[in-house]
Write an enzyme that holds these catalytic residues in place. Sequence first.
Site, short mmCIF file in Angstrom:
data_model
loop_
_atom_site.label_atom_id
_atom_site.label_comp_id
_atom_site.label_asym_id
_atom_site.label_seq_id
_atom_site.Cartn_x
_atom_site.Cartn_y
_atom_site.Cartn_z
CG ASP A 14 5.17 3.43 -1.30
OD1 ASP A 14 4.54 2.91 -0.37
OD2 ASP A 14 5.18 2.97 -2.46
CG ASP A 67 6.14 -3.15 -1.28
OD1 ASP A 67 7.25 -3.43 -0.78
OD2 ASP A 67 5.06 -3.59 -0.82
#
Length: 187
Positions: A8, A10
């Site tokens: 992922d 952020d």
Amino acid sequence: MIKLIILDRDGVINQDSNAYVKTPEEWVPLPGSINAIVRLCRAGYTVVIATNQSGLGRGLFDTNTLDAMHSKLADLLLPFNVGVAGIFYCPHSPEDQCGCRKPASGLLDQIAKKWAVSLAGVPLVGDSLRDLQAGLTHQCMPILVRTGKGAETEKILRQQEEVILRQANIFDDLAQAADYLCARARL
């Protein structure tokens, strides 16, 4: 055979913000994350990113700005002669009910198709429940990091006694997860 890892963005690679990361200036790598990606690449992993970017759908930034954020990441990796092999993102807001916004499997479907591989057992590193849920749609190895929203995610999952937490490896940050995966890769 290709050795993928899915990250992922952020809250895992860079600082997250409840107001969204909207500019390259706001895209700030978390301590140790760039070095972790370098080590993963050098351990033979093909690093790809799967990220929800609803700021696009909300009109907070455009694709040129998103590309500039990703160029910043590439520039930070360039001196080490490594890079991210692909960045897959969902531009939709939650209200769009698309098939690519995690926890849906769409981004992972795209990754599996691009490399023509099963994602079963592929490490997927995230800081939210939706990251882990998306990974489980392809039987990925779920890894939760406590950066970003990860500590809060872990707390909520423990309170709810979620089965998904028992399946996940949990680390303080991407650097610690990389330590684990690189050591495992040497076995």
